[in-house]
Motif scaffolding. Structure first.
Motif: not given
Length: 635
Positions: A111-127
């Motif tokens: 549920q993130i935008d394409a091309g998101a950075d690693n920080k955003t990816i990790k945050k979405a994964y944890r949530s």
């Protein structure tokens, strides 16, 4: 990874439902159009005389939408098709809103935008991993599946190898042989719906499917040939014999299983109506043999039709409907009666059943004159025709009289006289020719055990070349009936049936062949009977003589030498069998060469070895015989 996919389910359901609703709607609209635009010839609504006009109008009325479209089968199909069409429309709307079939898109899963950075990816994964973790959602299969998808998505975006596989093959695990989603809605994974899904499954698999299978089997198992019930065949076997007369057959017909539910009088009014009809037809009825209410009512209704008691029936709506139902079923039931007579070898009873079919079609009975088939003729007109020097008793004789000398027309209007002329053109005038021969026999001799052919040729003299016979002219019979003939070959005195068949050929010239094995040596006489299926008084009977010769007087059949050689040659199966046996023997010999000479042989091996030596000895004998022949030739 497989997952339940709403969009895939939508597409699957759309394609599945379309296989039913498209041809179903085509059939429904076709039936509606045919009901609105009635094809007169297709429904038999043909009015060749004014006497047939009322019948034709009634057939048209029954074929229109008001009657045709209210049948149970049509209404059930219309209801099912309408419900499925509504579901189809709902699925189309769902596809338009959510028509993307599931594919592995890690950004969409997290549920993130394409091309998101690693920080955003990790945050979405944890949530999301905390949200769908199995420990927080015990027993929730949907949450468990989502947790695995979130883990896969995170791996695809953070692991270099997994990301390379995803970008290259669309899957973090690398190239897959097949990548699909399960075409089922995702609500099946919801634990809240588990009981509902289980109940629906059990209802469908344990109740509905077995019920429909049982219903189909129970209904289909009741019917035999010509869509006649097996109980009816059993009844005919019980009620018919070689001594059944025509006057007793309406009661036998009335006892058919098809009428048993419908012809039981249920009210006092119905019983009174049957009693009233009984008084009107009692004098022309055979003494009843079966006193069951179904047989009594059916017998009375059938006699009311045969005796043309239309005035009495006019006040009885229920009885009129029941009689009409009986008349609708009568042709196929009478055919079944004839087939039972054929099985019992009751020739005269079979002929009586055919005559019953004639009487039912023309609404006449055994003492009535065939002239009653002429439109507008009553007992008064028949009485006029049977008096005087030019009295006639058959329609064929009536046709031979010049038109200005025909009796019974004095009170007829011009239209009625025209109807009589038109009917006489329709009424069949037939000539029957018979020929007995053996196929491919030049001397026209019949020997015992020959395949004999009796060729019957019926010529409709009332038809022009290329013209075809139409429907039987039967204003009193409420349904269309094709003109047909029964062709019977047998021995009337002995009651033996060789062949009895209905011929529906509408051409001017009808050729029918009867084949049977010639009996032993002697002179035989057969009766050839041609009877109309719907008209009274045009039946033809001929005597057929056949002389069978002794087959021992035939010249001895000699086999041609070339044919004899071919008979001696082995067949393909024999060649393959011999080749297989030789191959097994050779294999066994090869195996024995590798064995120690002192090693004892099995019984099977010894037998095969003896067989091989015997063959070898036979070949040596053949060689020695050949050598001896050569020496003898040299000498």
């Amino acid at each position: 990874m497989l997952q339940y996919d709403n969009s895939a389910f939508y597409f699957f359901a759309l394609s599945t439902i379309s296989f039913y609703i498209l041809p179903s709607w085509y059939s429904i609209f076709k039936r509606i159009i045919s009901a609105i635009r009635v094809d007169d010839e297709a429904v038999g609504a043909v009015s060749r005389t004014s006497a047939e006009k009322e019948k034709a109008e009634q057939l048209k009325k029954e074929s229109r939408a008001a009657n045709t479209l209210k049948s149970q089968g049509f209404l059930i199909n219309l209801g099912i098709t309408s419900v499925l069409t509504l579901i189809f429309i709902w699925l189309l709307i769902s596809v338009s809103q959510d028509g993307q079939v599931n594919s592995f898109d890690p950004f969409s899963i997290l549920q993130i935008d394409a091309g998101a950075d690693n920080k955003t990816i990790k945050k979405a994964y944890r949530s999301l991993s905390l949200k769908y973790h199995p420990d927080k959602n015990p027993g929730d299969r949907a949450a468990e599946a989502m947790f695995m998808m979130v883990s896969k998505a995170y791996e695809a975006l953070t692991d270099e190898t997994a990301r390379e596989n995803w970008e290259k093959y669309g899957n973090p695990d690398g190239k897959q042989s097949l990548e699909v989603s399960i075409g089922l809605p995702s609500f099946l994974l919801d634990s809240k719906n588990r009981n509902l899904v289980l109940v629906a499954y059990l209802l469908f698999m344990v109740v509905l499917i077995p019920y429909f299978v049982w219903r189909y089997y129970s209904d289909s198992s009741k019917y035999g040939e010509k869509n006649v019930m097996y109980d009816t065949y059993s009844w005919f076997h019980h009620a018919l014999n070689e001594n059944s007369i025509v006057k007793a057959l309406p009661e036998v017909l009335a006892g058919s299983a098809e009428f048993r539910k419908r012809n039981i009088p249920k009210t006092a009014e119905q019983k009174q109506a049957i009693a009233t009809l009984m008084n009107a037809v009692r004098s022309s009825m055979q003494k009843p043999k079966f006193n069951h209410p179904v047989c009594v009512k059916g017998n009375v209704l059938m006699h009311a039709h045969l005796l043309r008691q239309t005035d009495v029936l006019a006040k009885m709506e229920q009885e009129k409907d029941d009689l009409k139902y009986m008349l609708r079923m009568a042709p196929s039931l009478i055919d079944a009666m004839i087939s039972v007579c054929k099985h019992q070898d009751a020739l005269q009873t079979a002929i009586n059943c055919i005559e019953l079919g004639q009487y039912v079609t023309q609404a006449m009975w055994v003492k009535d004159s065939p002239l009653l088939q002429i439109p507008h003729f009553t007992a008064e007109e028949v009485s006029q025709c049977e008096k005087g020097a030019t009295k006639v008793s058959t329609i064929k004789e009536y046709c031979a009289i010049p038109e200005n000398e025909r009796k019974g027309l004095s009170k007829f209007s011009d239209q009625q006289k025209k109807d009589v002329r038109d009917f006489l053109k329709i009424f069949p005038d037939i000539t029957v020719e018979c020929k007995v021969f053996v196929d491919d026999d030049e001397d026209d001799q019949v020997y015992e055990n020959d395949l004999v052919t009796v060729q019957v040729k019926i010529t409709r003299n009332n038809l022009a070349d290329g013209e075809k016979a139409g429907l039987t002219h039967a204003p009193k019979f409420p349904f269309p009936k094709r003109e047909a003939f029964w062709i019977i070959l047998g021995q009337l005195k002995e009651g033996k049936i060789i062949s009895i068949e209905k011929v529906l050929n509408p051409n001017k010239n009808v050729v029918h062949q009867i084949k049977f094995m010639a009996p032993p040596k002697g002179t035989y006489h057969f009766d050839l009977v041609v009877k109309s299926d719907g008209y009274v008084g045009i039946d033809e009977t001929q005597r057929v003589e056949m002389v069978t010769l002794d087959s021992s007087s035939l010249p001895e059949y000699k086999v041609h030498p070339d044919d004899a050689v071919l008979d001696d040659e082995p067949t393909l199966f024999e060649e393959m069998l011999n080749a297989h046996i030789e191959k097994d023997s050779d294999d066994e010999d090869e195996d024995s060469d590798h064995e120690d000479d002192d090693q004892p042989k099995s019984a099977a091996a010894k037998k095969k070895e003896q067989l091989r030596k015997a063959r070898q000895g036979a070949d040596d004998d053949d060689d020695s015989d050949s050598d001896a022949e050569e020496v003898y030739a040299d000498k």
